[in-house]
Design an enzyme around this catalytic site. Structure first.
Site, mmCIF file in Angstrom:
data_model
loop_
_atom_site.group_PDB
_atom_site.id
_atom_site.type_symbol
_atom_site.label_atom_id
_atom_site.label_comp_id
_atom_site.label_asym_id
_atom_site.label_seq_id
_atom_site.Cartn_x
_atom_site.Cartn_y
_atom_site.Cartn_z
ATOM 1 N N ASN A 89 0.865 -1.175 0.000
ATOM 2 C CA ASN A 89 0.000 0.000 0.000
ATOM 3 C C ASN A 89 0.903 1.226 0.000
ATOM 4 O O ASN A 89 1.707 1.411 0.915
ATOM 5 C CB ASN A 89 -0.911 -0.011 1.243
ATOM 6 C CG ASN A 89 -1.837 -1.214 1.261
ATOM 7 O OD1 ASN A 89 -2.430 -1.568 0.255
ATOM 8 N ND2 ASN A 89 -1.933 -1.868 2.405
ATOM 9 N N HIS A 102 6.778 -1.879 3.126
ATOM 10 C CA HIS A 102 6.571 -3.304 3.425
ATOM 11 C C HIS A 102 5.591 -3.894 2.433
ATOM 12 O O HIS A 102 4.669 -3.236 1.979
ATOM 13 C CB HIS A 102 6.085 -3.516 4.858
ATOM 14 C CG HIS A 102 4.793 -2.824 5.200
ATOM 15 N ND1 HIS A 102 4.722 -1.463 5.417
ATOM 16 C CD2 HIS A 102 3.534 -3.296 5.352
ATOM 17 C CE1 HIS A 102 3.470 -1.134 5.697
ATOM 18 N NE2 HIS A 102 2.722 -2.225 5.664
#
Ligand SMILES: [Zn+2]
Length: 114
Positions: A89, A102
């Site tokens: 995201n 991440h």
């Protein structure tokens, strides 16, 4: 190593917060997600603090290759699968809540289309 405080992932990498570590190298760490949404739900991240994809610099590009490589290796070695979803995201409006790059690695069940 660039460390940003307060960053929950930097704190985990420094050993100041607990996490279940699946696998790590000098530059990459793979940890268990605390609220798993699939039987396998790991977070794959660089140990160096990079905010997200938008913050990548040309010198960071080898990190992305390593992220992909270690994701594949860990899925095979610890998840016993070659089938997984890997997503990130990039920005608050699309769901980024921790601003340390991440990738979510999801596997172990049929995942919904989106
Ligand atoms: Zn960080």
């Amino acid at each position: 190593m660039s460390i940003h405080q307060p960053c929950v992932f930097c704190a985990i990498i420094q050993g100041h917060l607990p996490a279940t570590i699946i696998h790590q190298t000098d530059e990459i760490i793979i940890i268990q997600d605390r609220a798993p949404k699939a039987p396998i739900h790991w977070l794959v991240l660089p140990k160096r603090h990079i905010e997200n994809i938008s913050a990548l610099a040309p010198d960071d590009l080898h990190i992305i290759g390593q992220l992909m490589w270690e994701s594949k290796q860990a899925a095979q070695a610890y998840g016993h699968t070659n089938e997984f979803r890997l997503l990130t995201n990039n920005g608050a409006s699309v769901g980024q809540s921790v601003f340390h790059l991440h990738f979510h690695l999801l596997a172990g069940t049929r995942l919904n289309d989106f």
